[in-house]
Design a protein around this motif. Structure first.
Motif, PDB file in Angstrom:
ATOM      1  N   ASP A  12      -1.633 -14.054   8.463  1.00 57.54           N
ATOM      2  CA  ASP A  12      -2.444 -14.589   9.549  1.00 57.54           C
ATOM      3  C   ASP A  12      -1.531 -15.015  10.697  1.00 57.54           C
ATOM      4  O   ASP A  12      -0.302 -14.926  10.603  1.00 57.54           O
ATOM      5  CB  ASP A  12      -3.331 -15.729   9.050  1.00 57.54           C
ATOM      6  CG  ASP A  12      -2.531 -16.958   8.599  1.00 57.54           C
ATOM      7  OD1 ASP A  12      -1.327 -17.061   8.948  1.00 57.54           O
ATOM      8  OD2 ASP A  12      -3.103 -17.799   7.902  1.00 57.54           O
ATOM      9  N   PRO A  13      -2.097 -15.484  11.834  1.00 56.34           N
ATOM     10  CA  PRO A  13      -1.258 -15.849  12.988  1.00 56.34           C
ATOM     11  C   PRO A  13      -0.225 -16.938  12.701  1.00 56.34           C
ATOM     12  O   PRO A  13       0.765 -17.059  13.434  1.00 56.34           O
ATOM     13  CB  PRO A  13      -2.291 -16.331  14.014  1.00 56.34           C
ATOM     14  CG  PRO A  13      -3.532 -15.580  13.675  1.00 56.34           C
ATOM     15  CD  PRO A  13      -3.530 -15.501  12.178  1.00 56.34           C
ATOM     16  N   LEU A  14      -0.428 -17.724  11.647  1.00 61.11           N
ATOM     17  CA  LEU A  14       0.529 -18.768  11.284  1.00 61.11           C
ATOM     18  C   LEU A  14       1.591 -18.277  10.300  1.00 61.11           C
ATOM     19  O   LEU A  14       2.444 -19.043   9.864  1.00 61.11           O
ATOM     20  CB  LEU A  14      -0.210 -19.974  10.680  1.00 61.11           C
ATOM     21  CG  LEU A  14      -1.204 -20.675  11.621  1.00 61.11           C
ATOM     22  CD1 LEU A  14      -1.898 -21.820  10.897  1.00 61.11           C
ATOM     23  CD2 LEU A  14      -0.486 -21.193  12.870  1.00 61.11           C
ATOM     24  N   GLY A  15       1.524 -16.980   9.957  1.00 59.90           N
ATOM     25  CA  GLY A  15       2.524 -16.425   9.060  1.00 59.90           C
ATOM     26  C   GLY A  15       2.206 -16.586   7.590  1.00 59.90           C
ATOM     27  O   GLY A  15       3.029 -16.235   6.731  1.00 59.90           O
ATOM     28  N   ARG A  16       1.010 -17.058   7.270  1.00 58.07           N
ATOM     29  CA  ARG A  16       0.646 -17.263   5.868  1.00 58.07           C
ATOM     30  C   ARG A  16       0.149 -15.956   5.254  1.00 58.07           C
ATOM     31  O   ARG A  16      -0.654 -15.249   5.866  1.00 58.07           O
ATOM     32  CB  ARG A  16      -0.437 -18.340   5.750  1.00 58.07           C
ATOM     33  CG  ARG A  16       0.022 -19.712   6.223  1.00 58.07           C
ATOM     34  CD  ARG A  16      -1.125 -20.703   6.280  1.00 58.07           C
ATOM     35  NE  ARG A  16      -2.153 -20.265   7.230  1.00 58.07           N
ATOM     36  CZ  ARG A  16      -3.111 -21.057   7.688  1.00 58.07           C
ATOM     37  NH1 ARG A  16      -3.181 -22.321   7.285  1.00 58.07           N
ATOM     38  NH2 ARG A  16      -4.003 -20.595   8.541  1.00 58.07           N
ATOM     39  N   LEU A  17       0.622 -15.670   4.058  1.00 58.35           N
ATOM     40  CA  LEU A  17       0.199 -14.459   3.361  1.00 58.35           C
ATOM     41  C   LEU A  17      -1.293 -14.530   3.054  1.00 58.35           C
ATOM     42  O   LEU A  17      -1.767 -15.515   2.489  1.00 58.35           O
ATOM     43  CB  LEU A  17       0.991 -14.303   2.054  1.00 58.35           C
ATOM     44  CG  LEU A  17       0.673 -13.051   1.226  1.00 58.35           C
ATOM     45  CD1 LEU A  17       1.145 -11.803   1.953  1.00 58.35           C
ATOM     46  CD2 LEU A  17       1.328 -13.142  -0.152  1.00 58.35           C
ATOM     47  N   GLN A  18      -2.049 -13.484   3.450  1.00 58.32           N
ATOM     48  CA  GLN A  18      -3.465 -13.475   3.136  1.00 58.32           C
ATOM     49  C   GLN A  18      -3.884 -12.246   2.334  1.00 58.32           C
ATOM     50  O   GLN A  18      -5.000 -12.176   1.836  1.00 58.32           O
ATOM     51  CB  GLN A  18      -4.305 -13.568   4.394  1.00 58.32           C
ATOM     52  CG  GLN A  18      -4.092 -12.453   5.411  1.00 58.32           C
ATOM     53  CD  GLN A  18      -5.093 -12.542   6.558  1.00 58.32           C
ATOM     54  OE1 GLN A  18      -6.213 -13.022   6.389  1.00 58.32           O
ATOM     55  NE2 GLN A  18      -4.686 -12.106   7.736  1.00 58.32           N
ATOM     56  N   TYR A  19      -2.960 -11.269   2.206  1.00 64.18           N
ATOM     57  CA  TYR A  19      -3.302 -10.065   1.453  1.00 64.18           C
ATOM     58  C   TYR A  19      -2.009  -9.341   1.113  1.00 64.18           C
ATOM     59  O   TYR A  19      -1.097  -9.248   1.938  1.00 64.18           O
ATOM     60  CB  TYR A  19      -4.200  -9.166   2.302  1.00 64.18           C
ATOM     61  CG  TYR A  19      -4.644  -7.871   1.658  1.00 64.18           C
ATOM     62  CD1 TYR A  19      -5.406  -7.857   0.496  1.00 64.18           C
ATOM     63  CD2 TYR A  19      -4.319  -6.645   2.246  1.00 64.18           C
ATOM     64  CE1 TYR A  19      -5.838  -6.665  -0.063  1.00 64.18           C
ATOM     65  CE2 TYR A  19      -4.752  -5.449   1.699  1.00 64.18           C
ATOM     66  CZ  TYR A  19      -5.516  -5.463   0.537  1.00 64.18           C
ATOM     67  OH  TYR A  19      -5.941  -4.282  -0.011  1.00 64.18           O
ATOM     68  N   ALA A  20      -1.926  -8.839  -0.119  1.00 68.57           N
ATOM     69  CA  ALA A  20      -0.755  -8.064  -0.521  1.00 68.57           C
ATOM     70  C   ALA A  20      -1.186  -6.978  -1.492  1.00 68.57           C
ATOM     71  O   ALA A  20      -2.053  -7.201  -2.346  1.00 68.57           O
ATOM     72  CB  ALA A  20       0.295  -8.961  -1.164  1.00 68.57           C
ATOM     73  N   VAL A  21      -0.569  -5.815  -1.353  1.00 68.84           N
ATOM     74  CA  VAL A  21      -0.808  -4.693  -2.248  1.00 68.84           C
ATOM     75  C   VAL A  21       0.538  -4.189  -2.749  1.00 68.84           C
ATOM     76  O   VAL A  21       1.474  -4.030  -1.954  1.00 68.84           O
ATOM     77  CB  VAL A  21      -1.556  -3.549  -1.538  1.00 68.84           C
ATOM     78  CG1 VAL A  21      -1.466  -2.255  -2.345  1.00 68.84           C
ATOM     79  CG2 VAL A  21      -3.010  -3.917  -1.321  1.00 68.84           C
ATOM     80  N   VAL A  22       0.626  -3.942  -4.054  1.00 65.23           N
ATOM     81  CA  VAL A  22       1.860  -3.414  -4.634  1.00 65.23           C
ATOM     82  C   VAL A  22       1.513  -2.291  -5.600  1.00 65.23           C
ATOM     83  O   VAL A  22       0.600  -2.417  -6.422  1.00 65.23           O
ATOM     84  CB  VAL A  22       2.648  -4.519  -5.369  1.00 65.23           C
ATOM     85  CG1 VAL A  22       3.720  -3.905  -6.256  1.00 65.23           C
ATOM     86  CG2 VAL A  22       3.297  -5.466  -4.373  1.00 65.23           C
ATOM     87  N   LEU A  23       2.224  -1.173  -5.470  1.00 70.52           N
ATOM     88  CA  LEU A  23       2.158  -0.092  -6.447  1.00 70.52           C
ATOM     89  C   LEU A  23       3.563   0.117  -6.989  1.00 70.52           C
ATOM     90  O   LEU A  23       4.533   0.158  -6.231  1.00 70.52           O
ATOM     91  CB  LEU A  23       1.665   1.212  -5.826  1.00 70.52           C
ATOM     92  CG  LEU A  23       0.191   1.280  -5.435  1.00 70.52           C
ATOM     93  CD1 LEU A  23       0.009   0.864  -3.994  1.00 70.52           C
ATOM     94  CD2 LEU A  23      -0.327   2.700  -5.628  1.00 70.52           C
ATOM     95  N   GLN A  24       3.665   0.262  -8.307  1.00 76.18           N
ATOM     96  CA  GLN A  24       4.954   0.459  -8.953  1.00 76.18           C
ATOM     97  C   GLN A  24       5.018   1.870  -9.524  1.00 76.18           C
ATOM     98  O   GLN A  24       4.653   2.102 -10.666  1.00 76.18           O
ATOM     99  CB  GLN A  24       5.157  -0.574 -10.056  1.00 76.18           C
ATOM    100  CG  GLN A  24       5.160  -2.016  -9.560  1.00 76.18           C
ATOM    101  CD  GLN A  24       5.185  -3.021 -10.699  1.00 76.18           C
ATOM    102  OE1 GLN A  24       4.484  -2.856 -11.693  1.00 76.18           O
ATOM    103  NE2 GLN A  24       5.984  -4.048 -10.547  1.00 76.18           N
ATOM    104  N   GLY A  25       5.456   2.817  -8.704  1.00 75.03           N
ATOM    105  CA  GLY A  25       5.583   4.193  -9.170  1.00 75.03           C
ATOM    106  C   GLY A  25       4.300   4.690  -9.791  1.00 75.03           C
ATOM    107  O   GLY A  25       3.237   4.662  -9.182  1.00 75.03           O
ATOM    108  N   ASN A  26       4.390   5.160 -11.032  1.00 75.42           N
ATOM    109  CA  ASN A  26       3.211   5.631 -11.761  1.00 75.42           C
ATOM    110  C   ASN A  26       2.582   4.529 -12.608  1.00 75.42           C
ATOM    111  O   ASN A  26       1.755   4.796 -13.468  1.00 75.42           O
ATOM    112  CB  ASN A  26       3.583   6.815 -12.655  1.00 75.42           C
ATOM    113  CG  ASN A  26       3.943   8.040 -11.834  1.00 75.42           C
ATOM    114  OD1 ASN A  26       3.326   8.307 -10.809  1.00 75.42           O
ATOM    115  ND2 ASN A  26       4.954   8.759 -12.280  1.00 75.42           N
TER     116      ASN A  26
END
Length: 273
Positions: free
Chosen positions: A89-103
């Motif tokens: 967000d505009p304050l730098g706070r994490l609001q969403y994350a996606v991670v894929l690890q290979g297969n």
């Protein structure tokens, strides 16, 4: 997102349109021209796949879907080993994350709900649940970059038809029950639109603001062009994604820890099967 822009552009362009006495005719291609267009399109696809295989980028992302909406700036790191996307967000706070690890597994993290959603299908179950998309997250990332989820060898050409504008043609391709209509610029092979249809979903991608990609890796002349603005519209439900590639560069190899999430101990974990 894109609510007033089309009407405004139309109003501004109307006097110019009226003043034009003639427009170039939209004509069908000869068999030779069709083959040239196909060769150009597939050549650009292969070059782009190589160029965007390992990237780091800054993005602006707006997501509107049936359960929640997100908007902010963030980063993307993608390589053959996996993918990581963060939105803040505009304050730098994490609001969403996606991670894929290979297969391995896919995880989407929503800090405001203290919840993660995971699957073992590269995010296909997640995208089906939240956006009714019939693709996995790797394929979505590639489509954001103008790379279609088929190849010349595994697809069938159904037809080539003129677009509404001079110099643009639709390539209609099929792979199993997936049908793709791809609007291509005949001069450079740029992908302008992709309409992806299957029995369960219909989604449209629109690309604009083209610029060269990843110029650190090759010269500007050789570098493939990317649509820096990408708009996704799901026709089966009210969901939209608009993404702007603010910067995009070839990335250096990173430690595998980049594809891991540091989650709170009490986070709620939802497995999507």
């Amino acid at each position: 997102m894109k609510k007033l822009l089309p009407a405004l552009l139309f109003a501004l362009s109307l006097p110019l349109f009226i003043s034009c006495t003639s427009m170039p005719p939209v004509v069908s291609l000869t068999s030779g021209q069709t083959q040239e267009l196909l060769n150009l399109f597939w050549k650009q696809q292969e070059r782009k796949k190589v160029e965007v295989q390992t990237i780091q980028a800054k993005i602006r992302l707006d997501i509107v879907e049936k359960k929640r909406s997100l908007s902010g700036v963030g980063t993307v790191f993608s390589s053959p080993d996996g993918l990581r996307l963060e939105l803040r967000d505009p304050l730098g706070r994490l609001q969403y994350a996606v991670v894929l690890q290979g297969n391995k597994k896919f995880t989407a993290y929503y800090p405001s709900q203290n919840t993660t959603y995971s699957d073992s299908t590269h995010g296909a179950n997640y995208l089906k649940e939240f956006l009714n998309l019939g693709m996995n997250f790797y394929e979505l990332k590639n489509l954001w970059l103008g790379v279609v989820p088929i190849t010349r060898s595994n697809s069938q050409l159904e037809s080539v038809k003129p677009g509404e504008k001079f110099g643009q043609h639709w390539l209609h391709l099929k792979k199993a029950d997936l049908h793709l209509a791809i609007l291509v610029d005949v001069n450079n092979g740029d992908v302008l639109k992709v309409l992806s249809q299957s029995p369960s979903f219909t989604v449209e991608f629109e690309f604009s603001e083209f610029a060269s990609c990843c110029q650190e890796h090759v010269t500007s002349y050789d570098s493939p062009r990317l649509g820096r603005n990408v708009f996704l519209k799901n026709r089966n439900q009210e969901s939209e994604i608009e993404l702007d590639w603010v910067t995009i560069l070839t990335a250096k190899k990173r430690d595998q820890s980049v594809f891991e999430l540091d989650l709170p101990a009490n986070v709620k974990k939802v497995i999507l099967n």
